[in-house]
Enzyme design. Structure first.
Site, PDB file in Angstrom:
ATOM      1  N   THR A 261       1.629   4.608  -1.496  1.00  0.00           N
ATOM      2  CA  THR A 261       2.547   4.029  -2.190  1.00  0.00           C
ATOM      3  C   THR A 261       3.576   4.991  -2.753  1.00  0.00           C
ATOM      4  O   THR A 261       4.645   4.717  -2.805  1.00  0.00           O
ATOM      5  CB  THR A 261       1.881   3.282  -3.471  1.00  0.00           C
TER       6      THR A 261
ATOM      7  N   ASP B  21      -6.041   4.715  -4.932  1.00  0.00           N
ATOM      8  CA  ASP B  21      -5.278   3.442  -4.107  1.00  0.00           C
ATOM      9  C   ASP B  21      -6.307   2.272  -4.084  1.00  0.00           C
ATOM     10  O   ASP B  21      -6.334   1.555  -3.103  1.00  0.00           O
ATOM     11  CB  ASP B  21      -4.809   3.922  -2.738  1.00  0.00           C
TER      12      ASP B  21
ATOM     13  N   GLN C 260      -5.284   7.326 -10.163  1.00  0.00           N
ATOM     14  CA  GLN C 260      -6.150   7.979  -9.326  1.00  0.00           C
ATOM     15  C   GLN C 260      -7.834   7.301  -8.819  1.00  0.00           C
ATOM     16  O   GLN C 260      -7.808   6.333  -9.517  1.00  0.00           O
ATOM     17  CB  GLN C 260      -6.107   9.737  -9.474  1.00  0.00           C
TER      18      GLN C 260
ATOM     19  N   ARG D   4      -0.439  26.290 -22.914  1.00  0.00           N
ATOM     20  CA  ARG D   4       0.286  26.109 -24.246  1.00  0.00           C
ATOM     21  C   ARG D   4       1.876  26.717 -24.255  1.00  0.00           C
ATOM     22  O   ARG D   4       3.035  25.815 -24.504  1.00  0.00           O
ATOM     23  CB  ARG D   4      -0.259  26.440 -25.441  1.00  0.00           C
TER      24      ARG D   4
ATOM     25  N   GLY E 287       4.159   7.722   1.121  1.00  0.00           N
ATOM     26  CA  GLY E 287       4.320   6.852   2.703  1.00  0.00           C
ATOM     27  C   GLY E 287       3.530   7.408   3.539  1.00  0.00           C
ATOM     28  O   GLY E 287       3.352   7.205   4.764  1.00  0.00           O
TER      29      GLY E 287
ATOM     30  N   PRO F 133       0.388   8.305   5.927  1.00  0.00           N
ATOM     31  CA  PRO F 133      -0.972   7.466   6.443  1.00  0.00           C
ATOM     32  C   PRO F 133      -2.021   7.770   5.638  1.00  0.00           C
ATOM     33  O   PRO F 133      -2.330   8.932   5.593  1.00  0.00           O
ATOM     34  CB  PRO F 133      -0.902   7.612   7.869  1.00  0.00           C
TER      35      PRO F 133
ATOM     36  N   LYS G  41      -6.145  -0.751  -8.299  1.00  0.00           N
ATOM     37  CA  LYS G  41      -6.170  -0.915  -9.720  1.00  0.00           C
ATOM     38  C   LYS G  41      -4.827  -1.786 -10.383  1.00  0.00           C
ATOM     39  O   LYS G  41      -5.039  -2.438 -11.206  1.00  0.00           O
ATOM     40  CB  LYS G  41      -5.912   0.486 -10.347  1.00  0.00           C
ATOM     41  N   GLY G  42      -3.584  -1.348  -9.705  1.00  0.00           N
ATOM     42  CA  GLY G  42      -2.375  -2.180 -10.154  1.00  0.00           C
ATOM     43  C   GLY G  42      -2.855  -3.634  -9.961  1.00  0.00           C
ATOM     44  O   GLY G  42      -2.435  -4.346 -11.039  1.00  0.00           O
ATOM     45  N   LYS G  43      -3.181  -4.163  -9.023  1.00  0.00           N
ATOM     46  CA  LYS G  43      -3.496  -5.478  -8.905  1.00  0.00           C
ATOM     47  C   LYS G  43      -4.377  -6.126 -10.072  1.00  0.00           C
ATOM     48  O   LYS G  43      -4.038  -7.195 -10.835  1.00  0.00           O
ATOM     49  CB  LYS G  43      -3.901  -5.786  -7.498  1.00  0.00           C
TER      50      LYS G  43
ATOM     51  N   GLY H  82       0.628   5.420  -7.625  1.00  0.00           N
ATOM     52  CA  GLY H  82       1.464   4.314  -7.270  1.00  0.00           C
ATOM     53  C   GLY H  82       0.629   3.062  -7.211  1.00  0.00           C
ATOM     54  O   GLY H  82      -0.322   2.977  -6.432  1.00  0.00           O
ATOM     55  N   HIS H  83       0.777   2.442  -8.409  1.00  0.00           N
ATOM     56  CA  HIS H  83       0.283   0.975  -8.534  1.00  0.00           C
ATOM     57  C   HIS H  83       1.031  -0.100  -8.093  1.00  0.00           C
ATOM     58  O   HIS H  83       2.102  -0.465  -8.531  1.00  0.00           O
ATOM     59  CB  HIS H  83      -0.236   1.061  -9.890  1.00  0.00           C
ATOM     60  N   THR H  84       0.649  -0.906  -7.214  1.00  0.00           N
ATOM     61  CA  THR H  84       1.237  -2.026  -6.799  1.00  0.00           C
ATOM     62  C   THR H  84       0.740  -3.360  -7.351  1.00  0.00           C
ATOM     63  O   THR H  84      -0.272  -3.602  -7.415  1.00  0.00           O
ATOM     64  CB  THR H  84       0.803  -2.236  -4.969  1.00  0.00           C
TER      65      THR H  84
END
Ligand code: GDP
Ligand code: IMO
Ligand code: MG
Length: 424
Positions: free
Chosen positions: A299, A12, A224, A142, A302, A304, A15-17, A39-41
């Site tokens: 993300t 968190d 991650q 496998r 939810g 905290p 990275k998404g940004k 969860g990448h925002t």
């Protein structure tokens, strides 16, 4: 230029940004690891996208998006994401490619994740219950693994799935006293997945190597953070993949020598979701101040996020093991208003000081942070556009972090929007 973007803390970091910003000048974005635990925002204008499986380049209409072999893909999640973007007129039809070797997360993986966490009680890992660990375990084991290529031959898959579900039912029944699952029901869902996802399934390794020979510009998007790496993180409180930059090559079949720059993403402080050691954690008003100002809630789940001071021991370790070239420092704006800031620059373990992160849990549990205190700044900086215009103490904070970590901070986040990014 090919770049790999990777989180250097416990996830968190933002990275998404960063991927979304750099995707503007890229041809291809590759998600190579993890699953819907991520969860990448990406914030575009007033629109906020939380992507779990689709690469964060998806919002850019000309970018090819790859999900490669290192990912564990929950078909339900990826289909929902594709359809959600379609509603926003963002079409992935001709530009999403999913590796035939990508492993598939099915209902029994999520069920096992939940059953195991419940059974562990207070010793649980605090997973996202997205079936990540059980799916990677099937990959390594496998015999019961399902890959995207299985969706291309549904006749054979039906028999295979029946055997897997029979086995899982015996196992879950014996260990957890769980109700049996119905293979036909899972198969019916898989038929839908197969119809919807077959057009995207291909050989992404071949695609990537052609792109490399054509000198296309590729972004590799880590999921991650390095401290959640299965081998190099805070085991067992980690995820089930190599989430440091070391996982990139195996996760997509491209050797690291084709990556021109490894960019580490960090927050100006530290956060962590789930259980496990966190030496600089602040379970006090400071932690709450950071959580409130940084909107530090997961993300994906939810929950905290646990919050604490910047830990240079953690980040230096991730830089060292990951071969990181430069840094993007996000959430600098969140720290405004704190009179003083602490930076963890070493640990003492049994009275001995160390600056090298001890990944061994027994040592880490004894680690006490050694802080250096620096002055904070009062001014809000969310509208600042250039490094020179930052408050003196904010600049000094950045200089000090660079000194401690030893590589340059080239991008600075002062808010969630694309425009709230300072380039140096
Ligand atoms: P990721 O998993 O690394 O992509 O990060 P997440 O998306 O889970 O969490 C990062 C959060 O911080 C998101 O809500 C972003 O919109 C937000 N964010 C990113 N950069 C900044 C920044 O510089 N300042 C602030 N205030 N928020 C940011
Ligand atoms: P992004 O990509 C933060 C954490 C979970 C838990 C541990 C194991 O958004 O940075 P898992 O479900 O993977 O078995 O959970 O790893 N975790 C993350 N924490 N950001 C993430 O992804 C995470 N993905 C997994 O909270 O502690
Ligand atoms: Mg995240």
């Amino acid at each position: 230029m090919n770049k790999c973007i990777v989180g250097l803390q416990w996830g968190d970091e933002g990275k998404g940004k960063i991927v979304d910003i750099l995707a503007e000048k890229s041809n291809i974005v590759v998600r190579y690891g993890g699953g819907a635990n991520a969860g990448h925002t990406v914030v575009v204008g007033n629109n906020k996208f939380a992507l779990h499986l689709l690469p964060s380049g998806s919002i850019r209409p000309d970018v090819k998006c790859l999900i490669t072999n290192g990912v564990v893909l929950d078909p339900e999640v990826v289909i929902a994401e594709i359809e959600k973007l379609e509603k926003e007129n963002i079409n992935l039809k001709s530009r999403l490619l999913i590796s035939e070797n990508t492993h598939v997360v099915l209902d029994y993986h999520k069920k096992e994740d939940l059953l195991r966490e419940e059974a562990l009680g207070k010793n649980k890992i605090g997973t996202t219950i997205r079936g990540i660990g059980p799916c990677y375990a099937d990959k390594v084991g496998r015999s019961f693994a399902v890959r995207m290529a299985d969706f291309l031959d549904m006749e054979n898959f039906k028999t295979k799935l029946q055997k897997i579900v029979d086995y899982k039912n015996q196992y879950f029944g014996a260990i957890y006293n769980a109700e049996p699952m119905n293979a036909d029901e899972i198969y019916e869902k898989c038929k839908v997945y197969s119809e919807k996802l077959s057009p995207y399934i291909t050989d992404t390794t071949e695609f990537l190597h052609k792109a490399i020979s054509q000198k296309k510009s590729i972004l590799f998007e880590g999921a991650q953070g390095s401290l959640l790496d299965l081998d190099h993180g805070t085991f067992p409180f980690v995820t089930s993949s190599n989430s440091s930059s070391l996982g990139m090559s195996a996760g997509c079949g491209v050797p690291a020598k084709y990556v021109d720059e490894f960019i580490g993403v960090i927050k100006a402080y530290t956060t962590r979701v789930g259980a496990g050691p966190f030496p600089s954690e602040q379970e006090n008003d400071t932690g709450q101040y950071i959580r409130d100002r940084g909107h530090e809630y997961g993300t994906t789940t939810g929950r905290p996020r646990r919050c604490g001071w910047f830990d240079a021991v953690v980040v230096s370790y991730s830089v060292t093991i990951g071969g990181i070239d430069s840094l993007a420092l996000l959430h600098l704006d969140t720290l405004a208003g704190l009179k003083e800031l602490n930076i963890c620059k070493a640990y003492t373990i049994d009275g001995k000081e160390t600056t090298f992160f001890p990944s061994n849990l027994a040592k880490l549990e004894k680690a006490k942070p050694v802080y250096e205190t620096v002055p904070g700044w009062e001014e809000e900086i969310t509208e600042v556009k250039s490094f020179d215009d930052l408050p003196e103490n904010a600049k000094n904070y950045i200089y000090r972090l660079e000194e401690l970590i030893g590589i340059p901070i080239k991008m600075i986040g002062v808010g969630p929007k694309r425009s709230q990014t300072i380039f140096r």
